[in-house]
Structures are given as structure tokens and as C-alpha cells.
Design a protein around this motif. Sequence first.
Motif, PDB file in Angstrom:
ATOM      1  N   CYS A  52       3.158  26.431  23.212  1.00  0.00           N
ATOM      2  CA  CYS A  52       2.215  25.597  22.464  1.00  0.00           C
ATOM      3  C   CYS A  52       1.976  26.225  21.098  1.00  0.00           C
ATOM      4  CB  CYS A  52       0.897  25.464  23.225  1.00  0.00           C
ATOM      5  SG  CYS A  52       1.094  24.809  24.888  1.00  0.00           S
ATOM      6  N   GLY A  53       2.504  25.577  20.060  1.00  0.00           N
ATOM      7  CA  GLY A  53       2.346  26.083  18.699  1.00  0.00           C
ATOM      8  C   GLY A  53       1.370  25.260  17.905  1.00  0.00           C
ATOM      9  N   GLY A  54       1.251  25.604  16.645  1.00  0.00           N
ATOM     10  CA  GLY A  54       0.322  24.889  15.777  1.00  0.00           C
ATOM     11  C   GLY A  54       0.522  25.302  14.333  1.00  0.00           C
ATOM     12  N   VAL A  55      -0.536  25.789  13.714  1.00  0.00           N
ATOM     13  CA  VAL A  55      -0.499  26.155  12.299  1.00  0.00           C
ATOM     14  C   VAL A  55       0.198  27.498  12.114  1.00  0.00           C
ATOM     15  CG1 VAL A  55      -1.896  26.636  10.260  1.00  0.00           C
ATOM     16  CG2 VAL A  55      -2.618  24.862  11.897  1.00  0.00           C
ATOM     17  N   GLY A  56       1.100  27.575  11.137  1.00  0.00           N
ATOM     18  CA  GLY A  56       1.758  28.837  10.798  1.00  0.00           C
ATOM     19  C   GLY A  56       2.563  29.469  11.907  1.00  0.00           C
ATOM     20  N   PRO A  57       3.528  28.750  12.476  1.00  0.00           N
ATOM     21  CA  PRO A  57       4.282  29.321  13.607  1.00  0.00           C
ATOM     22  C   PRO A  57       5.067  30.573  13.245  1.00  0.00           C
ATOM     23  CG  PRO A  57       5.341  27.326  12.798  1.00  0.00           C
ATOM     24  CD  PRO A  57       4.018  27.412  12.112  1.00  0.00           C
ATOM     25  N   SER A  58       5.544  30.669  12.008  1.00  0.00           N
ATOM     26  CA  SER A  58       6.320  31.856  11.632  1.00  0.00           C
ATOM     27  C   SER A  58       5.477  33.119  11.695  1.00  0.00           C
ATOM     28  CB  SER A  58       6.899  31.682  10.216  1.00  0.00           C
ATOM     29  OG  SER A  58       5.860  31.510   9.268  1.00  0.00           O
ATOM     30  N   ARG A  59       4.153  32.977  11.522  1.00  0.00           N
ATOM     31  CA  ARG A  59       3.243  34.129  11.620  1.00  0.00           C
ATOM     32  C   ARG A  59       2.754  34.341  13.045  1.00  0.00           C
ATOM     33  NH1 ARG A  59       1.326  31.154   7.334  1.00  0.00           N
ATOM     34  NH2 ARG A  59      -0.487  30.463   8.544  1.00  0.00           N
ATOM     35  N   SER A  60       2.696  33.278  13.839  1.00  0.00           N
ATOM     36  CA  SER A  60       2.123  33.370  15.180  1.00  0.00           C
ATOM     37  C   SER A  60       3.091  33.926  16.213  1.00  0.00           C
ATOM     38  CB  SER A  60       1.649  31.981  15.642  1.00  0.00           C
ATOM     39  OG  SER A  60       0.660  31.472  14.776  1.00  0.00           O
ATOM     40  N   VAL A  61       4.388  33.739  15.978  1.00  0.00           N
ATOM     41  CA  VAL A  61       5.378  34.186  16.955  1.00  0.00           C
ATOM     42  C   VAL A  61       5.576  35.691  16.820  1.00  0.00           C
ATOM     43  CG1 VAL A  61       7.743  33.952  17.781  1.00  0.00           C
ATOM     44  CG2 VAL A  61       6.521  31.950  16.908  1.00  0.00           C
ATOM     45  N   GLN A  62       5.277  36.421  17.881  1.00  0.00           N
ATOM     46  CA  GLN A  62       5.396  37.874  17.896  1.00  0.00           C
ATOM     47  C   GLN A  62       6.623  38.303  18.697  1.00  0.00           C
ATOM     48  OE1 GLN A  62       3.206  39.578  16.012  1.00  0.00           O
ATOM     49  NE2 GLN A  62       2.280  37.591  15.534  1.00  0.00           N
ATOM     50  N   ARG A  63       6.987  39.571  18.505  1.00  0.00           N
ATOM     51  CA  ARG A  63       8.147  40.122  19.214  1.00  0.00           C
ATOM     52  C   ARG A  63       7.970  40.007  20.729  1.00  0.00           C
ATOM     53  NH1 ARG A  63       9.139  46.177  17.770  1.00  0.00           N
ATOM     54  NH2 ARG A  63       7.084  46.252  18.765  1.00  0.00           N
ATOM     55  N   LEU A  72       0.242  30.156  21.492  1.00  0.00           N
ATOM     56  CA  LEU A  72       0.380  30.941  20.274  1.00  0.00           C
ATOM     57  C   LEU A  72      -0.905  30.835  19.460  1.00  0.00           C
ATOM     58  CD1 LEU A  72       3.968  29.873  19.135  1.00  0.00           C
ATOM     59  CD2 LEU A  72       3.330  31.756  20.651  1.00  0.00           C
ATOM     60  N   ASP A  73      -1.182  31.843  18.665  1.00  0.00           N
ATOM     61  CA  ASP A  73      -2.365  31.789  17.797  1.00  0.00           C
ATOM     62  C   ASP A  73      -2.320  30.529  16.932  1.00  0.00           C
ATOM     63  OD1 ASP A  73      -3.551  34.103  18.688  1.00  0.00           O
ATOM     64  OD2 ASP A  73      -2.499  35.376  17.244  1.00  0.00           O
ATOM     65  N   ASN A  74      -3.470  29.894  16.767  1.00  0.00           N
ATOM     66  CA  ASN A  74      -3.609  28.675  15.954  1.00  0.00           C
ATOM     67  C   ASN A  74      -2.852  27.489  16.549  1.00  0.00           C
ATOM     68  OD1 ASN A  74      -5.337  29.516  13.776  1.00  0.00           O
ATOM     69  ND2 ASN A  74      -3.634  30.775  13.042  1.00  0.00           N
ATOM     70  N   PHE A  75      -2.676  27.481  17.887  1.00  0.00           N
ATOM     71  CA  PHE A  75      -2.054  26.323  18.524  1.00  0.00           C
ATOM     72  C   PHE A  75      -2.971  25.109  18.373  1.00  0.00           C
ATOM     73  CE2 PHE A  75      -4.915  27.802  21.794  1.00  0.00           C
ATOM     74  CZ  PHE A  75      -5.324  26.658  22.459  1.00  0.00           C
ATOM     75  N   THR A  76      -2.387  23.908  18.446  1.00  0.00           N
ATOM     76  CA  THR A  76      -3.197  22.694  18.309  1.00  0.00           C
ATOM     77  C   THR A  76      -3.677  22.246  19.682  1.00  0.00           C
ATOM     78  OG1 THR A  76      -1.154  21.392  18.305  1.00  0.00           O
ATOM     79  CG2 THR A  76      -2.132  21.881  16.176  1.00  0.00           C
ATOM     80  N   LEU A  77      -4.978  22.122  19.803  1.00  0.00           N
ATOM     81  CA  LEU A  77      -5.593  21.798  21.093  1.00  0.00           C
ATOM     82  C   LEU A  77      -5.175  20.419  21.591  1.00  0.00           C
ATOM     83  CD1 LEU A  77      -7.501  23.372  22.924  1.00  0.00           C
ATOM     84  CD2 LEU A  77      -9.409  22.165  21.884  1.00  0.00           C
ATOM     85  N   ILE A  78      -5.002  19.468  20.664  1.00  0.00           N
ATOM     86  CA  ILE A  78      -4.643  18.112  21.082  1.00  0.00           C
ATOM     87  C   ILE A  78      -3.261  18.089  21.736  1.00  0.00           C
ATOM     88  CG2 ILE A  78      -3.670  17.449  18.819  1.00  0.00           C
ATOM     89  CD1 ILE A  78      -4.734  14.630  19.319  1.00  0.00           C
TER      90      ILE A  78
END
Length: 371
Positions: free
Chosen positions: A87-98, A22-28
Amino acid sequence: MTLPSQAARPPTAPQTLGFLLLDNFTLISLASAIEPLRMANQLAGRELYRWYTLSHDGGPVRASDGLQVTPDAATAVPLSLDMVIVCGGVGPSRSVQREHVHWLQSQARQSRRLGSVCTGSWALARAGLLDGYETSIHWECLAAMQEAFPRVALTTRLFSIDRDRATASGGTAPLDMMLNLIGRDHGRELAAGISEMFIYDRVRNEQDQQRVPLKHVLGTTQPKLLEIVALMEANLEEPIGLDELGQYVDVSRRQLERLFQKYLNCSPSRYYLKLRLTRARQLLKQTPMSIIEVASACGFVSTPHFSKCYREYFGMPPRDERLGHSRSSQSVELTVLGPAARTETSQELVSSAVLALAQARGEPTYASVPL
């Protein structure tokens, strides 16, 4: 009876995992999930796992630290996957798309195991795939996710493995989750070998909790309560009496009791005991201190009293904790789904696991853990 040699054992097809970025996922978190798979292959000397990174359109995805990762494929590529990890990260509510939601639902219909790291469980919850499942997510998102998805059984555990779902909070917690899954699949010896290679002193289990900062739970609305808890945390070896604690922040004992009951759902003495026992557990697991020394360092006047409190709270005596016995080791193993037939398209896409395993052949640890 003699056991068959390693060469005589029938080879098993590697498990294939897809990591949806997902956009802005955490690399670690991504690295913490994939690196144990790479090392499992290296130590076993064969391909136990293969993996692919995915995005919904196959284009590069930017991590939260600004680095871009070019995935192996788009989700439209018909890969034969055993498990999908978001793989998520910052702002998951904005990163998750349809598109993410629809694809995850299609994977569930194909009976694939599903998982997540960091805030990736937000995507699974939005797809309706975590209702009734015990779920871990980074503590920053706990309150928001509970509000948005009340049917999800959220927990503050570092990671949760519930039937065919495996979710981990952020940072290095995915490493612990993957080591536990690898141990279930291929034995503790392999998981321990991976841990040694990563100089990882202790593999945490499903009973380990995230340390959620109290100020995150309470915000700035209760400064006196935050101050009292800070005093408790600073005085574990020699506990301060409740009357004295109240005097430090200018509240009566009765007010103190009300504050803890209202905002922490327990008495101040119970909360203080929890802090001391949690500290004791850390010392038992992470230091060579004797049980008597641990009891003293955490403010218990006698070892029997410490053992009694510890057993009541954690469900096992300190001696068993020190020996590494865990209730989680008795849990039912995940059902390992057999890999589906590889399609022509999926065979053309080469997993980076193949390259990593080829490069590992020159390492002295290659094939050092017989399976």
C-alpha cells in the motif's frame, strides 16, 4: 443429478493476505482493498479471506492524511500468506526502504502472489519483481516510474492482473481490482452482492483506463495544444472542424497536425475521435440512453458509422458493451495458491477478519450469497 448442499461441501481454508503499509500510504486505497474482503466473508457467512496489516518494524505507520495505523505485525513475524499487497501513497521513492525490498524478494521466493495499490508498485519494481509484467500505478507516478524502471510494462489501466501480479492505481480502483479477484475466486454473484452492498453501480474491469490529465503529460510547455484539446472536449456533440480549431488558437492546420503528431503521436482527427468514443463508452455503461442517442450525443451522424468506429477502437460493438460483455472476462484466471501450513506463531496472531465476521452475524445480509 443433485448438487450437494452448502453444508455438505468441504470447507476451504481462507486465503490470507498481508497488506504492507508504506509511510504516507493513502487510506482510501487501503480501505478499498480490504472492505471487499470483509463483505465477501459477511455475504458468504464464513471466512473466505483473512488479512493482516504489516510494517517492517511493527510500529505505527502514518497515512497521507495524517492518521496513524498500528499494524497487526512486523514483517519479521512468519505469517503464512497467500498474497502480499503493498500500500503506497505520497512520495513512494522516499517511502520504500531496503527492508521492504528484501522482505518482498523473500515473499517472491516463497511463490506468493504479489500486488499493490496506489503507488505501491514502486516498491515491487524496486525489488525487481515487476520486470515484464503489465503494471498499473497512479497516473502522477507514470512518467517517473517509466524512467526509473524501464523493464516494467506500465499501463494507464485502472488495474492490471498479469499472472501472479495484481496492481491497482489509486482512489477506488483497488475496489474494482479486488471485486474482480473475488469474482474469479468465488463467482460473479458474490462480487455483484458486494458491489450492491457498497452502492457501487458498476464494477470496472481491466479495460477501463485512468483519465490522465493532459496537462500532466505535457506540462506547461504547449499551451496552444492544451487549449485545442479543451475545445475538443467541450464540443463532442457537434465536433469543430480542424481549420476552425486552428483559427481559435491562431495556428495553421499544418501546425496543428505537427503538434498532435509530435506530442500525442496521432493526428488531431484521430485524437478527437478517441475523445468522442471514450465519452460514448461512458454513456453506454453509466446511462440508460439508447445506442442511437449515444451516437448523436457524441457527434456521429449515423448509428452504423458509430458502431463501425466503436468496434474498430474497442474491439466490440456498442450493443455488446451495453450488455456487459468484456474481453477481460475471457482472460485466464489467476492460479490460486494453496495456503501453506500455519506456523505456531501465525496461529497466535488473530486476523481482524475473525472479529469482523463475528460482528456481521447479526446483519440481515449474513450468509445471503450461497457458495
